[in-house]
Design a protein around this motif. Structure first.
Motif, PDB file in Angstrom:
ATOM      1  N   LEU A 102      26.694 -22.450  -2.664  1.00 14.33           N
ATOM      2  CA  LEU A 102      26.448 -24.033  -2.645  1.00 14.33           C
ATOM      3  C   LEU A 102      25.417 -24.516  -1.798  1.00 14.33           C
ATOM      4  CD1 LEU A 102      30.467 -24.596  -1.374  1.00 14.33           C
ATOM      5  CD2 LEU A 102      29.531 -24.774  -3.713  1.00 14.33           C
ATOM      6  N   GLY A 103      24.742 -23.681  -0.930  1.00 15.22           N
ATOM      7  CA  GLY A 103      23.433 -23.788  -0.487  1.00 15.22           C
ATOM      8  C   GLY A 103      22.344 -24.012  -1.431  1.00 15.22           C
TER       9      GLY A 103
ATOM     10  N   GLY B 120      34.021 -29.320 -15.877  1.00 17.69           N
ATOM     11  CA  GLY B 120      33.196 -30.181 -16.900  1.00 17.69           C
ATOM     12  C   GLY B 120      31.916 -29.657 -16.632  1.00 17.69           C
ATOM     13  N   SER B 121      31.510 -28.572 -15.752  1.00 22.44           N
ATOM     14  CA  SER B 121      30.264 -28.428 -15.691  1.00 22.44           C
ATOM     15  C   SER B 121      29.907 -26.815 -15.751  1.00 22.44           C
ATOM     16  CB  SER B 121      29.975 -28.645 -14.311  1.00 22.44           C
ATOM     17  OG  SER B 121      28.868 -28.374 -13.477  1.00 22.44           O
ATOM     18  N   LEU B 122      28.726 -26.453 -16.276  1.00 23.89           N
ATOM     19  CA  LEU B 122      28.430 -25.030 -16.345  1.00 23.89           C
ATOM     20  C   LEU B 122      28.391 -24.373 -14.859  1.00 23.89           C
ATOM     21  CD1 LEU B 122      26.438 -24.616 -19.582  1.00 23.89           C
ATOM     22  CD2 LEU B 122      28.639 -24.090 -19.299  1.00 23.89           C
ATOM     23  N   VAL B 123      27.474 -25.223 -14.066  1.00 18.54           N
ATOM     24  CA  VAL B 123      27.337 -24.584 -12.954  1.00 18.54           C
ATOM     25  C   VAL B 123      28.557 -24.427 -12.047  1.00 18.54           C
ATOM     26  CG1 VAL B 123      26.154 -25.411 -10.833  1.00 18.54           C
ATOM     27  CG2 VAL B 123      24.850 -25.743 -12.959  1.00 18.54           C
ATOM     28  N   ALA B 124      29.390 -25.529 -11.880  1.00 19.73           N
ATOM     29  CA  ALA B 124      30.734 -25.344 -11.338  1.00 19.73           C
ATOM     30  C   ALA B 124      31.499 -24.221 -11.986  1.00 19.73           C
ATOM     31  CB  ALA B 124      31.483 -26.757 -11.282  1.00 19.73           C
TER      32      ALA B 124
ATOM     33  N   ILE C  96      25.803 -29.365  -8.322  1.00 20.23           N
ATOM     34  CA  ILE C  96      27.006 -28.504  -8.756  1.00 20.23           C
ATOM     35  C   ILE C  96      27.479 -29.072  -9.949  1.00 20.23           C
ATOM     36  CG2 ILE C  96      28.417 -30.114  -7.358  1.00 20.23           C
ATOM     37  CD1 ILE C  96      28.857 -26.300  -7.678  1.00 20.23           C
ATOM     38  N   ASP C  97      27.279 -30.251 -10.198  1.00 17.04           N
ATOM     39  CA  ASP C  97      27.764 -30.994 -11.560  1.00 17.04           C
ATOM     40  C   ASP C  97      26.835 -30.925 -12.737  1.00 17.04           C
ATOM     41  OD1 ASP C  97      30.246 -31.371 -10.543  1.00 17.04           O
ATOM     42  OD2 ASP C  97      29.785 -33.243  -9.625  1.00 17.04           O
ATOM     43  N   SER C  98      25.780 -30.041 -12.458  1.00 19.82           N
ATOM     44  CA  SER C  98      24.727 -29.995 -13.570  1.00 19.82           C
ATOM     45  C   SER C  98      25.408 -29.312 -14.757  1.00 19.82           C
ATOM     46  CB  SER C  98      23.489 -29.036 -12.902  1.00 19.82           C
ATOM     47  OG  SER C  98      22.885 -29.753 -11.968  1.00 19.82           O
TER      48      SER C  98
END
Length: 723
Positions: A330-331, A198-202, A337-339
């Motif tokens: 991830l750093g 549900g996130s483009l970043v993830a 991450i959920d942006s």
């Protein structure tokens, strides 16, 4: 050392912390390293080797004799097939045909061409169909140059004159590149990840990690070809496997990372926990895939060893990327991450804020299976055996022009030559023997072969310039892919030639006989390879899950899922059920190398899902001491991520059916079927049913008691669970 200390001070924890804190350095190293490796790997790549002959077979010995005594016959050739509705002597047809031959002869990559107007043996009696051979002057013909020849022939096929150009170089020249299919697979994986997270970043992190790893892995694989030669399909197989496991491994780690963030951990702590839990499982799972792939070495076939090494290199790079490059990413993202989220309704987390946990669909399904475990296991097992049944009629062969798409010039050439000279023209049998004089008498052998049922005609023998070897050809009445042709080869070798050779050994070779020898060699070595893969994988899995019972369950279930994949593949490709829907132009035998490639790859991938599912089940069992609830909760906690991972694999493998290579289509389809079966029937039915039936015996390990419920942190998979 306690479990919690191992989580924060172990080697993987230190690696995760280093990659997180030095993220700019790690990312720069990966980017520069992959670019440098790509420049070197693609710039100085080893040439592919597609010669599956070799060993001690009759075809290999025939080829060795020809190469030694007939060096003038070693160049590659193309075959021009000609069909004129009004006959080749029609003035308009003759003008067109002679112009095409002149254009082909004028190419810088071709030698002198004998016109069918100069040799009546090249023309049928009704003079409607003719053929001629186009010699190639360079063994390493550029694909673009060969494509010009194919286009010349295609463009001339008008006004009642049909022409086709056949030969290995022509087939490769008109085969479009398969890169677009991988793009479709990546796009499908992105959609699945976006739905899952549900996130483009993830969504983006597993994609970028997988793509960088695949690019570096293929570059290394191309360099490894200098040491261990491999066929050209190795690149496609490596890309397909690398993308699948690369994205999946990143997905498993990222899921653990997000869970830790939702539990209140800081981003660095969440990264360390993800790498020391899911990352450890990734390393074990990836090692299982590598070991399974290296099991191909047991086949004793030079090129299959090259495929094993090349694909293993690709998987190794994806493993390294998952535990180094992903922590660096991830750093950079941290809690973002959920942006760029997809709007959706949130639900209560399991046990969060003291709320009563809502049972998920997967947990409720596990309860249904566990209430009737024997019935569920019997139905699932019977269903898998039914799917596997067609595999009993599997035939192996290598593809030729007859199974290519019908718009190819090579297929046009096949149809013309089959009509004019018989279907066996594309399956010549080449005989070679040592002689002691230029006037050696091969009359008995020629007559014996000529009078054998299934032989259309035999050519006159040719003796080498040194007078030490002779060769002749025979053309069967059946085609390259026909089972009758293989039977004819065996009859000639076992019955005809031994009685007609007068004590001299006559070897039967040629492309068709070579393909038959390769198929039989594969069949004879396949049981050894399967045994090696199973034994090595079982040993690794026992070390990983600390349970003999679960390891044996995994092996049996993996065999069932692979057998089902073999059966469905035979039904689609060989029997023609829905074959056209998956892009197969006609029915055909299974490509010889496909089953032996599928087995180690699928066995390794199935072990991946086993590792991630059993790791969660075992954590729950150590916490509660109850197998039934542990299985239900473990299934509930992994159902979403395993479903997403399997969907990604299925999407990437299925897109291989969009490509031009019929063999790669087969392996992609077969692996997609196996992953689908594994993620549904195996993981959702057989695993909970069998584990319910076994109860505490699931955790049996010689010399150790089953793990008890503990009040501390659950033991991680791969650590000693003694209490």
């Amino acid at each position: 050392m306690t479990t919690e200390t191992a989580r924060t001070d172990g080697a993987l924890a230190r690696l995760a912390r280093f990659c997180y804190r030095r993220r700019r350095l790690v990312l720069l190293t990966w980017i520069v390293g992959v670019i440098a490796m790509a420049l070197v790997g693609f710039g100085y790549a080893a040439a592919p080797d597609n010669d599956f002959s070799g060993g001690n077979s009759d075809s290999a010995k025939a080829q060795a004799l020809i190469e030694k005594h007939f060096p003038e016959q070693q160049g590659d050739t193309l075959t021009l097939a000609i069909k004129a509705d009004k006959g080749i002597d029609d003035p308009a047809a003759r003008q067109k045909i002679e112009k095409v031959i002149a254009d082909l002869e004028a190419s810088p990559i071709t030698g002198p061409v004998t016109s069918p107007y100069q040799d009546n043996n090249l023309v049928t009696q009704d003079r409607r169909i003719a053929r001629t051979t186009i010699p190639l002057t360079d063994k390493d013909v550029d694909k673009s140059q060969a494509k010009l020849l194919v286009d010349t022939v295609k463009d001339a096929s008008v006004d009642g004159v049909t022409l086709g150009l056949a030969g290995e170089k022509a087939e490769k020249a008109e085969t479009p590149p398969g890169g677009s299919t991988e793009s479709v697979g990546v796009l499908a994986a992105a959609v699945i990840l976006f739905i899952a997270f549900g996130s483009l970043v993830a969504m983006g992190l597993p994609i970028v990690t997988g793509l960088l790893a695949v690019l570096g892995g293929i570059a290394l694989m191309k360099l490894a070809g200098h040491l261990v030669p491999s066929p050209d399909f190795t690149v496609l197989v490596t890309a397909m496997i690398g993308l699948g496991v690369g994205i999946d491994y990143a997905l498993f780690i990222l899921t653990r990372y997000r869970d830790s963030l939702h539990d209140g951990d800081e981003p660095e702590t969440a990264t360390v926990k993800a790498i020391t839990s899911a990352g450890r499982a990734v390393l074990f799972a990836g090692t299982t895939v590598v070991i399974a792939l290296l099991g191909l070495i047991a086949m004793g076939q030079r090129l299959m060893t090259g495929v094993a090494v090349g694909a293993s290199v690709g998987v190794l790079v994806t493993m390294i990327a998952a535990v180094t490059l992903l922590p660096a990413f991830l750093g950079f993202t941290g809690r973002r991450i959920d942006s760029l989220r997809l709007p959706r309704r949130t639900s209560r987390r399991h046990g969060a804020d003291g709320a009563t946990p809502r049972r998920t669909l997967a947990e409720r399904w596990a309860g249904v299976v566990q209430r009737k475990p024997l019935v569920a296991a019997a139905l699932a097992g019977a269903g898998l055996l039914v799917l596997a049944a067609p595999a009993l009629s599997m035939r192996l062969s290598l593809p030729d022009a007859s199974v290519q798409p019908h718009d190819r010039s090579s297929y046009t050439s096949y149809t013309i030559l089959s009509e004019g000279f018989g279907p066996g023209y594309g399956a010549p049998l080449i005989f070679a023997t040592e002689v002691d004089a230029k006037n050696a008498d091969l009359t008995n052998a020629l007559d014996a072969v000529r009078n054998t049922d299934g032989i259309a005609y035999v050519t006159q023998p040719r003796v080498s310039k040194d007078g030490q070897a002779a060769t002749f050809m025979a053309f069967p009445t059946t085609g390259y892919q026909d089972a009758a042709t293989a039977d004819l080869v065996h009859k000639l070798r076992d019955d005809v030639l031994p009685h007609a050779s007068g004590g001299d050994r006559i070897y039967l070779g040629g492309p068709n006989a070579g393909a038959i020898d390769f198929s039989e060699d594969t069949s004879s070595h396949l049981p050894l390879m399967i045994t090696v893969v199973i034994v090595l994988s079982l040993m690794l899995l026992i070390v990983l899950v600390r349970s003999v019972t679960i390891a044996l369950q995994a092996a049996v279930m993996n065999l069932l899922s692979i057998g089902a994949a073999y059966g469905v593949l035979v039904a689609i490709v060989q029997w023609g059920w829905l074959g056209t829907a998956f892009g197969f132009p006609t029915t055909m035998p299974i490509t010889t190398w496909v089953p032996m490639m599928m087995f180690p790859i699928l066995f390794g991938l199935s072990m991946d899902y086993e590792v991630f599912l059993i790791s969660r089940i075992r954590e729950e069992y150590e916490r509660t001491g109850d197998t039934r609830s542990a299985v239900a909760r473990g299934l509930a906690r992994t159902a979403k991520v395993i479903t997403a991972a399997a969907a990604i694999m299925v999407a990437i493998f299925t897109t291989a059916t969009l490509g031009p290579d019929v063999s790669v289509k087969q392996i992609g389809l077969g692996m997609a079927i196996a992953v689908l079966v594994d993620a549904t029937i195996i993981r959702m039915v057989l695993v909970p049913a069998v584990m319910e039936l076994c109860g505490k015996a699931n955790w049996w390990m010689p010399g150790r008691r089953a793990p008890k419920a503990t009040s501390g942190t659950p033991t991680r998979i791969g650590e000693d669970a003694r209490v």
